[in-house]
Design an enzyme around this catalytic site. Structure first.
Site, PDB file in Angstrom:
ATOM      1  N   THR A 135       0.824  -1.208   0.000  1.00  0.00           N
ATOM      2  CA  THR A 135       0.000   0.000   0.000  1.00  0.00           C
ATOM      3  C   THR A 135       0.859   1.260   0.000  1.00  0.00           C
ATOM      4  O   THR A 135       2.005   1.234   0.467  1.00  0.00           O
ATOM      5  CB  THR A 135      -0.882  -0.006   1.268  1.00  0.00           C
ATOM      6  OG1 THR A 135      -1.431   1.287   1.469  1.00  0.00           O
ATOM      7  CG2 THR A 135      -0.083  -0.331   2.523  1.00  0.00           C
ATOM      8  N   ASP A 136       0.274   2.371  -0.456  1.00  0.00           N
ATOM      9  CA  ASP A 136       0.992   3.647  -0.384  1.00  0.00           C
ATOM     10  C   ASP A 136       1.061   4.178   1.054  1.00  0.00           C
ATOM     11  O   ASP A 136       1.806   5.114   1.338  1.00  0.00           O
ATOM     12  CB  ASP A 136       0.340   4.697  -1.316  1.00  0.00           C
ATOM     13  CG  ASP A 136      -1.125   4.981  -0.987  1.00  0.00           C
ATOM     14  OD1 ASP A 136      -1.689   4.313  -0.088  1.00  0.00           O
ATOM     15  OD2 ASP A 136      -1.705   5.878  -1.630  1.00  0.00           O
ATOM     16  N   GLU A 137       0.297   3.554   1.970  1.00  0.00           N
ATOM     17  CA  GLU A 137       0.253   4.074   3.339  1.00  0.00           C
ATOM     18  C   GLU A 137       1.584   3.895   4.066  1.00  0.00           C
ATOM     19  O   GLU A 137       1.822   4.530   5.093  1.00  0.00           O
ATOM     20  CB  GLU A 137      -0.911   3.438   4.120  1.00  0.00           C
ATOM     21  CG  GLU A 137      -2.221   3.684   3.397  1.00  0.00           C
ATOM     22  CD  GLU A 137      -3.484   3.326   4.162  1.00  0.00           C
ATOM     23  OE1 GLU A 137      -3.456   3.345   5.399  1.00  0.00           O
ATOM     24  OE2 GLU A 137      -4.494   3.040   3.503  1.00  0.00           O
ATOM     25  N   TYR A 160      -1.809  -0.555  10.878  1.00  0.00           N
ATOM     26  CA  TYR A 160      -1.921  -1.229   9.563  1.00  0.00           C
ATOM     27  C   TYR A 160      -0.723  -0.866   8.694  1.00  0.00           C
ATOM     28  O   TYR A 160      -0.036  -1.738   8.150  1.00  0.00           O
ATOM     29  CB  TYR A 160      -3.227  -0.824   8.871  1.00  0.00           C
ATOM     30  CG  TYR A 160      -3.248  -1.153   7.387  1.00  0.00           C
ATOM     31  CD1 TYR A 160      -3.205  -2.474   6.942  1.00  0.00           C
ATOM     32  CD2 TYR A 160      -3.291  -0.135   6.421  1.00  0.00           C
ATOM     33  CE1 TYR A 160      -3.211  -2.784   5.581  1.00  0.00           C
ATOM     34  CE2 TYR A 160      -3.298  -0.431   5.060  1.00  0.00           C
ATOM     35  CZ  TYR A 160      -3.249  -1.753   4.645  1.00  0.00           C
ATOM     36  OH  TYR A 160      -3.244  -2.059   3.305  1.00  0.00           O
ATOM     37  N   LYS A 164       2.350  -3.276   7.226  1.00  0.00           N
ATOM     38  CA  LYS A 164       2.646  -3.443   5.794  1.00  0.00           C
ATOM     39  C   LYS A 164       4.083  -2.986   5.496  1.00  0.00           C
ATOM     40  O   LYS A 164       4.786  -3.614   4.705  1.00  0.00           O
ATOM     41  CB  LYS A 164       1.650  -2.656   4.933  1.00  0.00           C
ATOM     42  CG  LYS A 164       0.225  -3.182   4.944  1.00  0.00           C
ATOM     43  CD  LYS A 164       0.052  -4.589   4.380  1.00  0.00           C
ATOM     44  CE  LYS A 164       0.256  -4.686   2.892  1.00  0.00           C
ATOM     45  NZ  LYS A 164      -0.096  -6.040   2.378  1.00  0.00           N
TER      46      LYS A 164
END
Ligand code: NAD
Ligand code: TYD
Length: 354
Positions: A135-137, A160, A164
């Site tokens: 993810t870009d998060e 989260y 990741k």
């Protein structure tokens, strides 16, 4: 890589995974696709009803956190490649119960890496690939300007995102240390059919449909970059086949929306589709307490995947959001089942551990 590949897709009963499984099963009849999924609250085999009878598809129920299980799985099936999507994926849940995210997203990923390393080491890692979906998060939060590139430093800010980020680091570490051919892609927020109605878009659609309040966190000023799930699946197809091991590819929609504007757009489209007076859905908007540590803005610079792999999203946002709303409006039973949890009771009777 050899022609007739055995590909393990993890998390294939989830939102993005089910689109990837369908694409690969239909487009590559000479591959065999193994879908490994624990069927958590987010996993639903009804997402793959049109695919489950295909000869080149096998479903395996199992938990990637169980190392004994993943080791045995790799030695019995001898996969040529892994596309790893299984994860706990919802930020709000990670704030309430981080441990499940640590277990699945970190330990689960390491279990798969170890099982792949032990199997592929025998053939000196020839013709194999571990593809990790992320993810870009992991890059943290942007201000009003700038975009995340593949060189942006990691700065995860929710449990989260941290889980990741940790799994991304571990995939890179296994590539550098043991030589596992591995590739990673980091994608922006997805939307489309089969997304569990806890994320912003399907939650808003479902609540409008049921005349329930539409919770908007804080002032609704936070910005996300939205990508249609089938465009993500087509990018995954390209990265899998043409991406270079050791590389990272950012995937995004170049489609930034303030949450409040997006919710208002959904309201106005649904007023028309449900023949309700204009403004009736927007009257359900309810500003609620902000998410703790709420990232202000995510936005992806996707120029690397555009240039190197010639990927672009296929359709326009308006067209795809309409398709998404139509899907939720015509799949009432799916929505009822996932919100009541009935689909899990059904599949527990149908499938046992392997
Ligand atoms: P999802 O929550 O819809 O699906 C996750 C799937 O993983 C479910 O089918 C679930 O049953 C399975 N799973 C969970 N724990 C498992 C375990 N321990 N063992 C085996 N299976 C397990 O998630 P999604 O939105 O489809 O996301 C898929 C992947 O893409 C995730 O890795 C996520 O981090 C990443 N991603 C998602 C988005 C997004 O906007 N949804 C954006 C970028 C990246
Ligand atoms: P979400 O769909 O949970 O994705 P993520 O947090 O991974 O970006 O949330 C998207 C944006 O919408 C995020 O800024 C939080 C906000 N949001 C709301 O305002 N209300 C809601 O009910 C939800 C679920 C999210």
């Amino acid at each position: 890589m050899k022609e007739a590949k055995k590909i393990l897709i993890t998390g294939g009963a989830g939102f993005i995974g089910s689109h990837v499984v369908r694409l690969f099963v239909k487009k590559y009849p000479h591959y065999h696709i193994y879908n490994l999924d624990k069927l958590t609250y987010a996993g639903n085999l009804a997402n793959l009803r049109d695919t489950e009878k295909e000869k080149n598809y096998t479903f395996i129920k199992g938990d990637i956190v169980d190392a004994g299980f993943t080791d045995e799985l790799f030695s019995s099936y001898r996969f040529d490649a892994v596309i790893h999507l299984a994860a706990e994926s919802h930020v709000d849940r990670s704030i309430v119960s981080p441990m499940e995210f640590i277990r699945t997203n970190i330990t689960g990923t390491v279990n798969l890496l170890n099982a792949a390393k032990n199997l592929w080491n025998e053939s000196k890692y020839e013709d194999v690939l571990f593809y990790h979906i992320s993810t870009d998060e992991v890059y943290g939060s942007l201000g009003t300007s700038g975009l995340f590139t593949e060189e942006s430093p990691y700065s995860p800010r929710s449990p989260y995102a941290a889980s990741k980020a940790s799994s991304d680091h571990l995939v890179r570490a296994y590539h550098h240390t043991y030589g596992i051919p591995a590739v990673i892609s980091n994608c922006s927020n997805n939307y489309g059919p089969c997304q569990f109605p806890e994320k912003l878009i399907p939650l808003t659609i479902n609540n409008i449909k049921n005349n329930k309040p539409l919770p908007v966190y804080g002032k609704g000023e936070n910005i996300r970059d939205w990508l249609y799930v089938e465009d993500h699946a087509s990018a995954i197809d390209l990265v899998f086949h043409k991406g270079k091991p050791g590389e990272t590819y950012n995937i995004g929609g170049e489609n930034e929306w303030k949450n409040i504007d997006l919710v208002k757009l959904l309201c106005s489209i649904m007023d028309k589709k449900m023949s309700r007076p204009e403004g009736s859905s927007a009257s359900l908007i309810t500003f609620v307490k902000d998410r703790p540590g709420h990232d202000i803005r995510y936005a992806i610079d996707a120029s690397k995947i555009h240039k190197e792999l010639s990927w672009s999203p296929a359709g326009g946002f308006r067209e795809n959001i309409e398709k998404t709303i139509d899907w939720y409006l015509s799949n009432e039973q799916w929505l009822k089942d996932v919100t009541s949890g009935d689909y899990q009771k059904y599949y527990e009777q149908q499938y046992t551990h392997r």
